[in-house]
Design a protein around this motif. Structure first.
Motif, PDB file in Angstrom:
ATOM      1  N   ALA A  67      25.891 115.961  13.883  1.00  0.00           N
ATOM      2  CA  ALA A  67      26.970 117.051  13.014  1.00  0.00           C
ATOM      3  C   ALA A  67      26.051 118.285  13.010  1.00  0.00           C
ATOM      4  N   LEU A  68      24.871 118.326  13.703  1.00  0.00           N
ATOM      5  CA  LEU A  68      24.698 119.862  13.826  1.00  0.00           C
ATOM      6  C   LEU A  68      25.687 121.081  14.548  1.00  0.00           C
ATOM      7  N   SER A  69      25.285 120.309  15.742  1.00  0.00           N
ATOM      8  CA  SER A  69      26.548 120.910  16.369  1.00  0.00           C
ATOM      9  C   SER A  69      27.257 121.161  15.860  1.00  0.00           C
ATOM     10  N   GLN A  70      28.270 120.120  15.280  1.00  0.00           N
ATOM     11  CA  GLN A  70      30.055 120.282  14.513  1.00  0.00           C
ATOM     12  C   GLN A  70      29.047 121.785  13.355  1.00  0.00           C
ATOM     13  N   HIS A  71      28.233 121.348  13.097  1.00  0.00           N
ATOM     14  CA  HIS A  71      28.260 123.000  11.537  1.00  0.00           C
ATOM     15  C   HIS A  71      28.033 123.871  12.369  1.00  0.00           C
ATOM     16  N   LEU A  72      27.030 123.824  13.772  1.00  0.00           N
ATOM     17  CA  LEU A  72      27.459 125.627  14.127  1.00  0.00           C
ATOM     18  C   LEU A  72      28.197 126.022  14.608  1.00  0.00           C
ATOM     19  N   ASP A  73      29.367 124.841  14.808  1.00  0.00           N
ATOM     20  CA  ASP A  73      30.213 125.294  15.500  1.00  0.00           C
ATOM     21  C   ASP A  73      31.031 126.489  14.103  1.00  0.00           C
ATOM     22  N   ALA A  74      30.927 125.632  13.825  1.00  0.00           N
ATOM     23  CA  ALA A  74      31.509 126.281  11.978  1.00  0.00           C
ATOM     24  C   ALA A  74      30.383 127.197  12.039  1.00  0.00           C
ATOM     25  N   CYS A  75      29.773 127.748  11.415  1.00  0.00           N
ATOM     26  CA  CYS A  75      28.786 128.969  11.286  1.00  0.00           C
ATOM     27  C   CYS A  75      27.936 129.626  12.075  1.00  0.00           C
ATOM     28  N   ALA A  76      27.931 131.001  11.441  1.00  0.00           N
ATOM     29  CA  ALA A  76      28.417 132.000  12.513  1.00  0.00           C
ATOM     30  C   ALA A  76      26.566 132.254  12.241  1.00  0.00           C
ATOM     31  N   ALA A  77      26.615 132.063  10.512  1.00  0.00           N
ATOM     32  CA  ALA A  77      24.801 132.076  10.390  1.00  0.00           C
ATOM     33  C   ALA A  77      24.480 131.823  10.698  1.00  0.00           C
TER      34      ALA A  77
END
Lengths: 230, 270
Positions: free
Chosen positions: B35-45
């Motif tokens: 889940a975190l990996s997916q979030h990272l892919d989409a979140c520049a911050a």
């Protein structure tokens, strides 16, 4: 060179650490001194960075060598002698820091002490901005729970492999990683100005900040509680 | 400082820096990591937080390394170890002596936390001088002798047993049972029979200890070791077995804390 007994005997210089230790146990009066000469600089660096204080580091290294001298017969050969010495040294540091933190009133004491470690000669060649960052980092290190600090000293500052740090600290590899991870996260706000605009160091989704504000929340009580953790 | 258990980051909701840091170390369970990996892919911050965490590690590595051990520190280590050497040689020489004055170890000057190193070094120099001058033939080994401080290896039990048995050797049973009569002149033995009150309270026993070690290393901490007679004394005046207690010594330094027995064992005298 401050050695009272001068250079080691020819034979001792060729002996490895384990041989020196068993020579010491069998009563050789010079073998332990050779071990000291081999390891004291590294142990000094670890102690100085872990305690953040010259006098405490001096006490810790001396206590550690005296302990090792006396307890040499209990060394079982499971770990390298250098690992064993590091373990005794780090334990001595944590021991002294626990006692010192009871004496010390505020974390600012710690901060000032850590910052002094950079001065004067060690920071001479470093650009001002970098120096400022280093100061910030050392100050933040001083506010970390002792076990996180010890892990970061070994892994990030001294560059030991995580597995070796785990053997030194006598904990699981995962525990070292976890202490490092949490420690780095707590140091993150200190390098904020290096990051591009708008980076979300404070935009945590939970109410309890995983990155505490630099000064107030990461105070003395937090540090002491951290030390009590298993 | 504990956070609630981490859960997978919901969309539009940023994970904390600590969670990202744990992710970077591979510490998160698979589903959270996904889940975190997916979030990272989409979140520049959050990618930026991740990169900054690496920067923290790099900056720590870049801090100027402490120089070599300072000469004065190296010299004080040499002095301390020279004193150890004298102690060791004296002990070996005294090993044949049945009436061993080391039955009760004293607090060793250089392991006492109250003493700052400056004073400690003076102590050692004074001791070394005494040795060189040939005075204090009995007092010096008694001052220097102390428990082995092995905080490092397995076998705490074995170590404690050995230590206790060396503190109260059967050879000493011809001595007077009371500690106070066992003192040799010039030692710190007057402290020997006196336990701190919180230690005595923790034990719930008022008996006079056969031996104490005020700084016994135990499980990475420093405990207060007390050896008491186990059960009634036998006719010859000495018990065959002893109780060994390791008490948390935090109460010795902080009077608001109650003493606590960390370990109790019964050992035969050797």
């Amino acid at each position: 060179m401050a050695d009272a007994r001068g250079e080691a005997r020819e034979g001792l210089r060729d002996a490895d650490d384990r041989q020196l230790l068993s020579l010491h146990i069998r009563g050789d009066p010079e073998a332990f001194g050779e071990l000291v000469r081999r390891h004291r600089d590294r142990l000094w660096a670890v102690a100085l960075r872990t305690t953040g204080d010259r006098e405490e580091a001096a006490d810790a290294v001396q206590d550690a060598f005296v302990s090792a001298y006396r307890a040499a017969h209990t060394y079982r050969g499971g770990a390298a002698v250098t690992t064993w010495l590091h373990r005794i040294t780090v334990n001595a540091c944590l021991d002294l820091m626990r006692k010192a933190s009871a004496r010390r009133s505020t974390p600012t004491d710690d901060t000032a002490r850590m910052e002094r470690l950079l001065e004067p000669h060690e920071s001479a060649a470093v650009p001002a901005e970098q120096q400022d960052l280093q100061r910030q980092l050392l100050a933040a290190m001083a506010e970390l729970p002792a076990e996180q600090r010890a892990a970061l000293v070994l892994v990030d500052m001294q560059g030991y492999p995580v597995a070796e740090a785990a053997r030194i600290l006598d904990v699981a590899v995962g525990t070292v990683k976890s202490r490092c991870a949490r420690g780095r996260a707590r140091l993150l706000p200190r390098i904020g100005h290096l990051r591009p605009e708008g980076a979300p160091a404070e935009r945590n989704r939970t109410a309890g900040p995983s990155v505490p504000p630099p000064r107030d929340a990461a105070g003395a009580s937090g540090t002491r509680e951290g030390e009590q953790q298993p | 400082m504990k956070q609630p258990p981490s859960t997978p980051a919901a969309p539009g909701d940023h994970p904390g820096a600590e969670e990202i840091s744990e992710f970077a170390e591979g510490l998160l369970p698979a589903h959270e990591a996904d889940a975190l990996s997916q979030h990272l892919d989409a979140c520049a911050a959050c990618q930026d937080v991740r990169a900054s965490l690496d920067t923290v590690g790099e900056q720590l590595a870049a801090l100027p390394a402490p120089a070599r051990i300072p000469d004065d520190v190296a010299a004080s280590i040499e002095t301390a170890l020279a004193a150890e050497q004298v102690s060791r040689e004296t002990q070996e020489a005294a090993a044949a002596t049945p009436r061993n004055v080391r039955a009760v170890p004293r607090e060793t000057p250089f392991t006492r936390p109250q003493l700052r190193s400056g004073r400690r070094r003076v102590w050692l120099l004074a001791l070394a001088a005494a040795v060189v001058l040939g005075i204090g033939g009995v007092a010096v080994p008694a001052l220097l002798s102390s428990s082995p401080e092995d905080r490092t290896q397995a076998g705490e039990e074995h170590r404690l047993r050995e230590h206790v048995q060396s503190l109260v050797p059967a050879a000493s049973r011809s001595d007077d049972p009371g500690l106070t009569t066992k003192q040799s002149p010039g030692t710190l033995a007057d402290k020997a029979g006196v336990m701190p009150s919180c230690v005595r309270e923790a034990l719930g026993r008022g008996a006079r200890p056969l031996a104490v070690d005020p700084r016994y290393p135990y499980e990475g901490e420093t405990g207060y070791l007390v050896v008491l007679p186990h059960g009634p004394r036998t006719p010859d005046g000495e018990p065959e077995k002893v109780d060994a207690y390791v008490v948390d010594r935090v109460c010795v330094q902080d009077s608001t804390k109650a003493g606590k027995v960390l370990l109790h064992r019964i050992y035969p005298r050797r």
